[in-house]
Design a protein around this motif. Sequence first.
Motif, short mmCIF file in Angstrom:
data_model
loop_
_atom_site.label_atom_id
_atom_site.label_comp_id
_atom_site.label_asym_id
_atom_site.label_seq_id
_atom_site.Cartn_x
_atom_site.Cartn_y
_atom_site.Cartn_z
N PHE A 177 -23.36 8.80 6.66
CA PHE A 177 -23.19 7.81 7.72
C PHE A 177 -24.53 7.39 8.24
O PHE A 177 -25.53 8.10 8.09
N TRP B 138 -15.74 2.99 6.20
CA TRP B 138 -15.01 2.81 7.44
C TRP B 138 -15.95 3.04 8.61
O TRP B 138 -17.04 3.59 8.44
N THR B 139 -15.56 2.62 9.78
CA THR B 139 -16.34 2.83 11.00
C THR B 139 -15.66 3.90 11.84
O THR B 139 -14.46 3.84 12.06
N HIS B 140 -16.44 4.87 12.29
CA HIS B 140 -15.94 5.92 13.18
C HIS B 140 -16.53 5.68 14.56
O HIS B 140 -17.73 5.51 14.71
N ARG B 141 -15.69 5.67 15.58
CA ARG B 141 -16.13 5.51 16.96
C ARG B 141 -15.89 6.82 17.70
O ARG B 141 -14.78 7.35 17.68
N VAL B 142 -16.93 7.35 18.33
CA VAL B 142 -16.83 8.60 19.07
C VAL B 142 -16.07 8.33 20.37
O VAL B 142 -16.36 7.37 21.08
N HIS C 153 -26.82 6.41 11.41
CA HIS C 153 -27.05 6.43 12.86
C HIS C 153 -28.38 7.12 13.11
O HIS C 153 -28.62 8.21 12.59
N ARG D 269 -20.93 4.39 17.43
CA ARG D 269 -20.23 4.00 16.21
C ARG D 269 -21.06 4.41 15.00
O ARG D 269 -22.27 4.31 15.02
N PHE D 270 -20.36 4.90 13.97
CA PHE D 270 -20.99 5.35 12.74
C PHE D 270 -20.37 4.60 11.57
O PHE D 270 -19.15 4.53 11.47
N CYS E 84 -19.44 4.93 7.95
CA CYS E 84 -19.21 6.06 7.05
C CYS E 84 -18.82 5.58 5.65
O CYS E 84 -18.16 4.55 5.51
N ARG E 85 -19.20 6.36 4.65
CA ARG E 85 -18.82 6.05 3.27
C ARG E 85 -19.11 7.28 2.41
O ARG E 85 -19.89 8.14 2.79
#
Length: 93
Positions: free
Chosen positions: A27, A52-56, A29, A66-67, A69-70
């Motif tokens: 990811f 995809w995007t991961h939101r904490v 960041h 936001r991260f 990810c792949r």
Amino acid sequence: MEAVPPRIRVAAYVIRLAAASPELLVFDHLDGRARRTTYVQLRLAGGPAGGWTHRVAGDGKDDGLRFACRFTPLPLATRLADHQDEFLDRIHP
């Protein structure tokens, strides 16, 4: 000047066994802060194709980060940010 303590974190090498080669979850960041990192290895069967995007979510100061990810094939074509790939040579997928 007051010293800023390092951020304590855990970095997990999440390995997915894909048909062509093992893949590592990565990811993007960067926050530029010093870190003290503990590494663990996890294995995953399956998982989403593409990125995809991961939101904490939470009530701490990371809330809303936001991260991107792949999964990316191993061996990596480029180094990971902040030397997070320093122990990948010890991984045996």
